[in-house]
Write an enzyme that holds these catalytic residues in place. Structure first.
Site, PDB file in Angstrom:
ATOM      1  N   SER A 179       0.831  -1.193   0.000  1.00 51.66           N
ATOM      2  CA  SER A 179       0.000   0.000   0.000  1.00 51.66           C
ATOM      3  C   SER A 179       0.874   1.254   0.000  1.00 51.66           C
ATOM      4  O   SER A 179       1.612   1.492  -0.955  1.00 51.66           O
ATOM      5  CB  SER A 179      -0.963  -0.042   1.185  1.00 51.66           C
TER       6      SER A 179
ATOM      7  N   ASP B  31      -9.029  -4.831  -5.907  1.00 52.54           N
ATOM      8  CA  ASP B  31      -8.691  -3.927  -4.804  1.00 52.54           C
ATOM      9  C   ASP B  31      -9.780  -2.874  -4.636  1.00 52.54           C
ATOM     10  O   ASP B  31     -10.138  -2.182  -5.578  1.00 52.54           O
ATOM     11  CB  ASP B  31      -7.349  -3.256  -5.101  1.00 52.54           C
TER      12      ASP B  31
ATOM     13  N   HIS C 275      -7.580  -5.478  -1.339  1.00 52.48           N
ATOM     14  CA  HIS C 275      -6.357  -4.777  -0.937  1.00 52.48           C
ATOM     15  C   HIS C 275      -5.430  -5.673  -0.115  1.00 52.48           C
ATOM     16  O   HIS C 275      -4.215  -5.598  -0.233  1.00 52.48           O
ATOM     17  CB  HIS C 275      -6.732  -3.523  -0.144  1.00 52.48           C
TER      18      HIS C 275
END
Length: 815
Positions: free
Chosen positions: A679, A752, A786
C-alpha cells in the site's frame, strides 16, 4: 545517491494525467497456473490459526472461537455486488469476503472445565458472536448456502440451536442486538416478500447525468460506488430490511417500518430502539454512509416512533482531517441510565478553517423524545467519544488532527452545562507519556461503562507503556477525587505482557497475554495482591519452526539525528560477525509526524514472540535472507513545514540509515538489499527505486503510483492537487518512470477496493515503466482485494517474491 529531477507542472503533465486512464495492452504476458514457494514457506502459511477468546460480561466464563485456515480461491470467486461503497454477497444478503469461525468452546475464567459447544451446524460459518448481557447465552450468525441464520448457545448446557431461518440481513453491517433483559434479540431481516432482484436492462433507458452548479464537493477516490439507476434499484433490493423482536424460543414480532436501515441501537432499559435509515436521493460520489439519513426512536412497548433528526448528504465536507459533516452525528444512549439519548453537532460548520473557539456541542433528549433537544457543553476540539460512568462522573475525549492534540476530560452527567475538566492534555505523538485508556466493564443493562472499584473512587488505566527500551504495558489506578495515579503493575523483561481486562477490581485480578522471545503468547490470570500467576490457556505454538530464528529490535539514527528502529530477523544458525553478510529485505511503511521527538519514539517491545501473518515478508528468513521488518520510516514536518514537503529526501535518509546500520553489524551485504512494502509502503518502495541506486531490487504490493489520480488528497496529505500541483507530481513515482534503473516487481489484487489503490494504479505504472525500458514484472491476483486472502494467491505471491529476489538480489548475476 540522490538522482532527483524536479518536474514543473505543465501541459505535458496534465496530458499525461488525462491520457493515463486510456486503455492499453500489456506486453510480455505469461499464462501461469498458481505456483507454490519452497516448503518452508508453505508450512508457515498453513500454520494453524490461534483461537480468539471472548470473556463474558461478568468475567466468569471464556468463549473460544476456532478460526479456520486460509480460504480457497473459489471462495473469493463467488459473485459479489459492489454498491454504495460496500460489497454484498447476493446469495447470503451479507458482506462478501466475510471471515468465519468454525467452532466454539467454553471454559471457566481460569481455563478450567473446558468443553466444546455441541449442536453446531455441520458446516459452521460463525460470525457476529455476542454474549447476552447476563452471560447466560451466546448468540451468533451462521452463514448457509442461501442466507444467514441466527443461532443461540445455552452456556450452562454447552449446546447450540438454531433460532431463526436464513432471514438475517447483514448487507449494511447490522445483523442483531441483544436487549438488556437477555431474553429478547432485535434482528434485521430481509423483506420476505421481495421476489426476484431487478434485472439490468439490456438497453439503457438514457444517459447517466451528474451536475454541480457552483457547489464544492471535493471527495477522495472512493470505490464500489453507485453508478446508475439500476445500481440504485439493486441497492434498495438488498439493503431494505425489516426489524423483528425474537425471543429465546424463536418467536418473532415485527418492529417498526421496513426501509434501508443502516444501524439500530437499543436503549439500556430495552424500552426504545434508535433506528438510522438511509434516504433518497442517493449520491454517485460518496459511499452510503454519507447519504441522506433520518433518525427515529421506536417505543418497543407500543410500536410508536418519533423522528429525531434528518441528516443532510455529506458530499461537501470541508477540506482537512479535522472536518466533519454538518447535522447530528455520533448518536449514543447514555449507558448508565434507562433511556437518555446523546449526540453531537458541529458548531463551526464542520470546517477546521473556521476561526472559532468551539468546534462541537453535545445535545441530549429524554423520553418521550417529543420536545426540543437540550444543549449541553461545547468542545474546543472535535468530539471523539464519551465513556459513561455514574450519575456524577463520565469521560469525554476530544481531538484535533492538525496538532495531534488529544484532551481527555471528566464531566458531571447531571450538570451538562458545565464544560469538562481536563484530565490529560497531550500530543498523541508522545507515546512515552501516554497515560493509557480508562478501563470499562459491562453493567446490568449490558452496556459499557467505566470500571470503578466498589468505593466508586478509583478507576483503572491500562496502556502499552512505551519507553526508549520498548513497550512495558501497565495497569494504574486513578483517584477521581484527587487525580492521583498509582502504578499497580507493569510488564518487565524478559516478557511482553499485555493487560486484556480487569477481572476483579477489588481483589486486583487482571487477565493478561504474556509472551517472550522464545515463548509463544499465553493468557494468564494475574493476582496482583498475591503476586500469583495462573495459566488460563495452553494452546500449541503455531510456529515451532521459528523458535531458533534470530529476532532482535535494533536501534539506529538518521543523519539528522531522528531515532529509528526495526525488528531484525536472521536465518537459523547464522552467526553475527562470523558468517558472510546476507542478502537482505527491508520492509517498511512511512508514517507522518509533526515532531522529530515523536517520530523517534520506540513503539514495540524487544520481547515479542515471532507471530507471522500469512503474507509476512519475514518468511524469507527461511530462504537465507536477513529481513528488517517494520523499519521506522518517519516523515517529519516541523514548525511551518508539512511532512510531505521533503517526503522523498526523508525516505532516502531513512533507507540510508537502515542499510548503514545493517552493513555495520556485518549482517547485510549493501550491494544485495531489496526494498519492499504494501500500500503506502509500495508507494515508498517505488519512490526510493526512482530516486536512488541504493537497492538491488524492489517489490511493491498494492500501491498507488500516480497521485494525479487521487487529486483531493491521499494518505495524510490534506492539500489538493490544485493547491500544490508540484507536490503531487514530485511525489508520484509515475512521473519518474524514465529514471527507474532497478528491477521492480509489482503485485496487486485485481479487485482492490481500497480508496486510491485501485488496480489501474499498478497497470498504468507497469505501462510507464515498460515503455521507458525498465525491468518490471506485474502480477495481478484474481479476486483479491487490498489485502490478499486466498491460499492460492498468498502462496503464489511468496513464489513470486522468492523467484524475484533470488534472481536480482541473492544472485545479482541474474541481471
Amino acid at each position: 545517491m540522490l538522482k532527483f529531477s524536479f518536474i514543473r507542472f505543465s501541459l505535458t503533465v496534465l496530458l499525461l494525467f488525462f491520457f493515463s486512464v486510456a486503455n492499453t495492452h500489456l506486453s510480455g504476458q505469461e499464462s501461469l497456473t498458481y505456483r507454490e514457494p519452497p516448503a518452508e514457506i508453505t508450512d508457515l502459511v498453513d500454520a494453524p490459526a490461534t483461537p480468539a477468546i471472548m470473556t463474558c460480561p461478568a468475567a466468569e466464563k471464556i468463549l473460544y472461537i476456532e478460526n479456520p485456515g486460509l480460504p480457497a480461491i473459489e471462495d473469493l470467486a463467488v459473485k459479489e455486488l459492489r454498491l454504495g461503497g460496500i460489497r454484498i454477497d447476493p446469495v447470503t444478503n451479507g458482506p462478501s469476503r466475510a471471515r468465519y469461525g468454525i467452532g466454539l468452546g467454553i471454559s471457566d475464567i481460569d481455563g478450567e472445565s473446558y468443553r466444546e459447544v455441541a449442536g453446531l451446524p455441520d458446516d459452521p460459518r460463525i460470525r457476529n458472536v455476542r454474549w447476552s448481557p447476563d452471560g447466560r447465552w451466546v448468540a451468533f450468525t451462521q452463514t448457509v448456502d442461501d442466507g444467514i441464520e441466527l443461532w443461540l448457545v445455552d452456556v450452562m448446557e454447552y449446546r447450540a440451536e438454531r433460532l431463526t431461518s436464513a432471514i438475517i440481513n447483514e448487507a449494511l453491517g447490522s445483523a442483531y442486538t441483544w436487549l438488556s433483559d437477555s431474553k429478547t434479540i432485535i434482528i434485521s431481516a430481509t423483506d420476505m416478500e421481495r421476489g426476484e432482484p431487478p434485472a439490468r436492462p439490456v438497453v439503457a433507458e438514457g444517459p447517466v447525468v451528474q451536475e454541480s452548479i457552483g457547489r464544492k464537493a471535493a471527495v477522495r477516490t472512493y470505490q464500489d460506488l453507485l453508478t446508475d439507476m439500476y445500481d440504485e434499484k439493486i441497492f434498495d433490493y438488498y439493503a431494505t430490511s425489516q426489524l423483528y423482536r425474537v425471543d429465546l424460543n424463536g418467536n418473532i414480532t415485527e418492529t417498526g417500518e421496513p426501509g434501508i436501515i443502516w444501524y439500530f441501537l437499543d436503549s439500556p432499559d430495552g424500552n426504545y430502539l434508535l433506528v438510522n435509515r438511509i434516504e433518497r436521493p442517493y449520491s454517485y460520489i460518496v459511499p452510503f454512509s454519507r447519504f441522506l439519513q433520518s433518525v427515529e426512536i421506536i417505543d418497543l412497548n407500543n410500536g410508536e416512533s418519533v423522528k429525531i433528526a434528518d441528516i443532510p448528504l455529506a458530499d461537501d465536507i470541508p477540506q482537512g482531517f479535522d472536518a466533519t459533516r454538518e447535522g447530528p452525528r455520533n448518536f449514543t444512549w447514555r449507558s448508565d441510565v434507562p433511556s437518555t439519548l446523546f449526540w453531537v453537532e458541529a458548531i463551526d460548520g464542520g470546517d477546521p478553517a473556521a476561526e472559532v473557539k468551539f468546534r462541537d456541542r453535545i445535545y441530549y433528549i429524554e423520553p418521550p423524545f417529543t420536545g426540543e433537544p437540550i444543549e449541553g457543553f461545547k468542545l474546543e476540539l472535535r468530539y471523539r467519544g464519551i465513556i459513561w460512568g455514574s450519575e456524577d462522573y463520565a469521560i469525554v475525549n476530544q481531538f484535533w488532527w492538525r496538532d495531534r492534540r488529544m484532551v481527555t476530560g471528566f464531566f458531571n452527567p447531571s450538570d451538562l452545562k458545565t464544560p469538562p475538566e481536563p484530565i490529560f492534555d497531550r500530543s498523541v505523538e508522545d507515546r512515552y507519556n501516554d497515560p493509557g485508556s480508562f478501563q470499562t466493564k459491562t453493567n446490568r443493562y449490558g452496556k459499557t461503562v467505566l470500571h470503578f472499584d466498589t468505593s466508586n473512587r478509583f478507576l483503572y488505566l491500562a496502556g502499552q507503556g512505551a519507553t526508549p527500551e520498548g513497550n512495558k504495558p501497565f495497569v494504574d489506578t486513578y483517584d477521581v477525587t484527587t487525580g492521583y495515579i498509582e502504578r499497580l503493575w507493569r510488564s518487565e523483561p524478559p516478557y511482553y505482557e499485555y493487560p486484556v481486562r480487569i477481572v476483579d477490581a477489588d481483589r486486583k485480578i487482571i487477565m493478561t497475554r504474556r509472551e517472550s522471545n522464545d515463548k509463544h503468547p499465553v493468557f494468564y490470570l494475574r493476582y496482583l495482591k498475591d503476586d500469583k500467576l495462573v495459566k488460563v490457556t495452553d494452546l500449541p505454538d503455531p510456529f515451532p519452526q521459528l523458535k531458533n530464528i534470530y529476532n532482535e529490535m535494533i536501534h539506529y539514527e538518521r543523519e539528522d539525528g531522528v531515532s529509528l528502529n526495526g525488528r531484525l530477523y536472521l536465518p537459523e544458525g547464522y552467526n553475527i560477525g562470523e558468517d558472510d553478510p546476507l542478502p537482505t529485505v527491508l520492509w517498511a511503511y512511512p508514517r507522518e509526524f509533526i515532531t522529530a521527538d515523536g517520530a523517534g519514539q520506540v513503539t514495540d517491545s524487544p520481547y515479542r514472540y515471532i507471530r507471522l501473518g500469512a503474507t509476512s515478508p519475514v518468511m524469507l528468513v527461511t530462504q537465507g535472507y536477513a529481513v528488517l521488518s517494520n523499519a521506522s520510516f518517519p516523515v517529519v514536518g516541523e514548525e511551518d513545514k508539512e511532512p510531505n514537503d521533503t517526503f522523498i529526501e526523508q525516505l532516502i535518509a531513512n533507507a540510508e540509515a537502515a542499510v548503514s546500520k545493517l552493513a555495520g553489524m556485518g549482517v547485510t551485504d549493501p550491494e544485495r538489499v531489496a526494498i519492499s512494502g504494501h500500500s503506502y509502503g509500495a508507494f515508498m518502495a517505488a519512490n526510493l527505486l526512482s530516486h536512488t541506486d541504493m537497492f538491488a531490487a524492489g517489490i511493491a504490493r498494492s500501491g498507488a503510483y500516480n497521485r494525479l489520480l487521487t487529486p483531493f488528497g491521499f494518505q495524510r496529505e490534506e492539500r489538493t492537487f490544485w493547491q500544490d500541483s508540484d507536490l503531487y507530481i514530485r511525489m508520484s513515482p509515475f512521473s519518474y518512470a524514465h529514471q527507474m534503473n532497478t528491477p521492480i516487481l509489482l503485485i496487486h489484487g485485481a479487485d482492490d477496493n481500497n480508496a486510491g489503490t485501485y488496480p489501474m494504479q499498478s497497470e498504468r505504472y507497469y505501462d510507464a515503466l515498460r515503455g521507458n525500458g525498465a525491468t518490471v514484472r506485474l502480477v495481478m491476483l484474481p479476486h483479491e482485494s487490498h489485502g490478499y486472502r486466498a491460499r492460492e494467491s498468498i502462496l503464489h505471491m511468496h513464489w513470486e517474491w522468492v523467484e524475484w529476489l533470488d534472481r536480482y538480489v541473492k544472485d545479482r548475476d541474474g541481471e
